[in-house]
Scaffold this active site. Structure first.
Site, PDB file in Angstrom:
ATOM      1  N   HIS A 102       8.030  24.418  26.295  1.00 30.91           N
ATOM      2  CA  HIS A 102       6.595  24.164  26.551  1.00 30.91           C
ATOM      3  C   HIS A 102       5.728  25.102  25.783  1.00 30.91           C
ATOM      4  CE1 HIS A 102       7.399  27.920  28.582  1.00 30.91           C
ATOM      5  NE2 HIS A 102       6.040  28.231  28.626  1.00 30.91           N
TER       6      HIS A 102
HETATM    7  C1  UD1 Z   1       1.876  28.723  31.333  1.00 25.94           C
HETATM    8  C2  UD1 Z   1       1.479  30.101  30.829  1.00 25.94           C
HETATM    9  C3  UD1 Z   1       2.752  30.386  30.081  1.00 25.94           C
HETATM   10  C4  UD1 Z   1       3.904  30.172  30.943  1.00 25.94           C
HETATM   11  C5  UD1 Z   1       4.013  28.906  31.493  1.00 25.94           C
HETATM   12  C6  UD1 Z   1       4.970  28.482  32.552  1.00 25.94           C
HETATM   13  C7  UD1 Z   1      -0.832  30.971  30.006  1.00 25.94           C
HETATM   14  C8  UD1 Z   1      -1.547  31.188  28.778  1.00 25.94           C
HETATM   15  N1  UD1 Z   1       0.580  30.346  29.931  1.00 25.94           N
HETATM   16  O1  UD1 Z   1       1.599  27.779  30.340  1.00 25.94           O
HETATM   17  O2  UD1 Z   1       2.915  31.832  29.479  1.00 25.94           O
HETATM   18  O3  UD1 Z   1       5.218  30.272  30.173  1.00 25.94           O
HETATM   19  O4  UD1 Z   1       2.534  28.606  32.213  1.00 25.94           O
HETATM   20  O5  UD1 Z   1       5.101  27.156  32.669  1.00 25.94           O
HETATM   21  O6  UD1 Z   1      -1.009  31.095  30.913  1.00 25.94           O
HETATM   22  N2  UD1 Z   1       0.133  21.198  34.451  1.00 25.94           N
HETATM   23  C9  UD1 Z   1       0.322  20.370  35.375  1.00 25.94           C
HETATM   24  N3  UD1 Z   1       0.738  20.603  36.493  1.00 25.94           N
HETATM   25  C10 UD1 Z   1       0.752  22.022  36.659  1.00 25.94           C
HETATM   26  C11 UD1 Z   1       0.445  22.644  35.938  1.00 25.94           C
HETATM   27  C12 UD1 Z   1      -0.014  22.328  34.386  1.00 25.94           C
HETATM   28  O7  UD1 Z   1       0.175  19.102  35.144  1.00 25.94           O
HETATM   29  O8  UD1 Z   1       1.167  22.335  37.816  1.00 25.94           O
HETATM   30  C13 UD1 Z   1      -0.352  20.556  32.928  1.00 25.94           C
HETATM   31  C14 UD1 Z   1      -1.760  20.647  32.700  1.00 25.94           C
HETATM   32  O9  UD1 Z   1      -2.090  19.339  32.020  1.00 25.94           O
HETATM   33  C15 UD1 Z   1      -2.055  21.878  31.916  1.00 25.94           C
HETATM   34  C16 UD1 Z   1      -1.115  21.851  31.240  1.00 25.94           C
HETATM   35  O10 UD1 Z   1       0.067  21.502  31.941  1.00 25.94           O
HETATM   36  O11 UD1 Z   1      -3.359  21.346  31.078  1.00 25.94           O
HETATM   37  C17 UD1 Z   1      -0.576  23.227  30.714  1.00 25.94           C
HETATM   38  O12 UD1 Z   1      -0.624  24.134  31.818  1.00 25.94           O
HETATM   39  P1  UD1 Z   1      -1.490  25.765  31.783  1.00 25.94           P
HETATM   40  O13 UD1 Z   1      -1.301  26.552  33.019  1.00 25.94           O
HETATM   41  O14 UD1 Z   1      -2.823  25.727  30.777  1.00 25.94           O
HETATM   42  O15 UD1 Z   1      -0.171  26.480  30.361  1.00 25.94           O
HETATM   43  P2  UD1 Z   1       1.243  26.307  30.483  1.00 25.94           P
HETATM   44  O16 UD1 Z   1       1.563  25.438  29.505  1.00 25.94           O
HETATM   45  O17 UD1 Z   1       1.942  25.873  31.836  1.00 25.94           O
END
Ligand code: UD1
Length: 369
Positions: free
Chosen positions: A209
């Protein structure tokens, strides 16, 4: 202190926070003397990324939910700050506890610093020295503004001292995530995930990820090229993170992945299912921070698809090997593990299941009357 109780706000936001806060919440309840409030920022919001962990880990429902949801880094950080500031102003806690290195961690720490409310950072001092990694920015800023830095390993203390942080703000407590792992192993064994996924032989577990692997189409393609080869020799189980699903679709690579017969795709898994899959895997391929540590704790060989790690003890003492995202490097490292079993490793110092107890004692000593 009010009525003899230390008023604490514990903050969580994203998936890797939950296994770190769970043992702290429980240790505070056991110790007594704490008035706890649990705040969930809502950075992760899907049941598979958040709710399932509250069930699996026995964390009480959050007292306050900020519902920030997704966004760019600036948007997400700003939304947490805007929503968290009035909570702190209203509650007037003696200390706020933040864990890990996600955007929510940093945002909450900055709010506290500006309000002159002490903030303690659990898992402080880890450094990848790679500032292209969003978490590295979060780590550096969080540690710079927090009052108390609770570290998992000696390298973390060294990093903080090198950054000029006074020793009296640093306390080595060990790896709190391992508390959760050790206390959950028995329940994880009861998971039926192997049957559900139809796994009756050897397999590898894969998670991906990191933006450096999945937001860059060329890097993602190099990784798929490696998977194409490895899945012919060993089944690969791949719980897909939502960020990775979005990227595979955006770069037109999803069909290629789903057509690989040796790959079993699943939506993101809960903690107990994931722990069982990890414990029984022949090898783990990952870019997660947590899995690098969990594989070391379980003695399972791990190939980390990154050039660096903020958790170097997993490489120097544990079962972890850094392979980056070059196709040939991934394939040859995986084949070596298949032929010779891979690194055996040993358990690092203070991965003993008692980190949360030490954290709670340290907080009571520093902030109690
Ligand atoms: C975040 C953390 C990362 C951690 C990871 C674990 C930061 C900078 N990054 O990254 O350190 O290792 O979480 O998962 O804080 N999304 C969903 N559902 C959810 C959450 C996210 O669909 O419940 C999708 C959304 O489209 C979102 C994308 O995943 O835009 C990324 O989510 P985000 O929280 O921005 O970062 P992660 O890649 O999850």
């Amino acid at each position: 202190m009010r009525n003899g109780l230390l008023k604490v706000i514990n903050v969580v936001g994203a998936r890797p926070n939950f296994m770190k806060i769970a043992p702290i919440v429980k240790a505070m309840a056991r110790a007594g003397g704490f008035d706890q409030t649990l705040v969930h920022t809502g950075q992760h919001y899907d049941d598979a990324m958040s709710g399932v962990f509250f069930n699996d880990l026995g964390i009480p429902a959050p007292d306050v939910h900020l519902n920030v949801g997704p966004g760019t880094h600036a948007q997400q950080t700003a939304k947490v700050m805007l929503a968290f500031e009035p909570v702190v102003m209203d509650a007037k806690p003696d200390v706020v506890v933040v864990v890990g290195d996600v955007n929510s961690t940093m945002a909450a720490a900055v709010v506290c610093a500006k309000l002159c409310v002490p903030c303690a950072h659990v898992e402080a001092g880890l450094r990848s020295d790679d500032r292209t990694m969003p978490e590295e920015i979060n780590r550096v800023i969080t540690d710079a503004v927090c009052d108390f830095l609770l570290t998992p390993s000696r390298d973390a203390n060294d990093n903080l001292c090198r950054e000029g942080i006074p020793k009296d703000r640093i306390c080595l407590v060990g790896n709190v995530m391992i508390d959760t792992l050790l206390s959950s192993l028995q329940r994880a064994e009861e998971s039926d995930v192997l049957q559900r996924l139809g796994l009756d032989g050897a397999y590898a577990l894969l998670t991906l990820h990191r933006p450096s692997n999945v937001d860059d189409g060329d890097a993602l393609k190099r990784i798929l090229d490696a998977l194409e080869v490895v899945q012919r020799q060993l089944r690969i189980v791949f719980p897909i993170h939502p960020r990775t699903t979005n990227s595979l679709e955006k770069f037109g690579l999803m069909e290629r992945l789903t057509n690989m017969p040796g790959i079993t795709l699943t939506p993101p898994l809960g903690y107990l299912d994931c722990l069982k899959l990890t414990a029984h895997a022949k090898l783990v391929l990952t870019d997660s921070g947590g899995l690098q540590e969990e594989t070391t704790a379980l003695g399972v060989p791990c190939l980390t698809l990154r050039e660096n790690t903020e958790r170097p003890v997993t490489v120097t003492e544990g079962t972890n090997t850094l392979v980056g995202n070059d196709t040939a490097a991934i394939v040859s490292a995986a084949q070596e593990i298949l032929s010779n079993g891979g690194k055996r490793g040993r358990i690092p110092e203070l991965w003993d299941g008692k980190a949360a107890e030490r954290i709670v004692e340290a907080l009571a000593r520093r902030y109690g009357s």
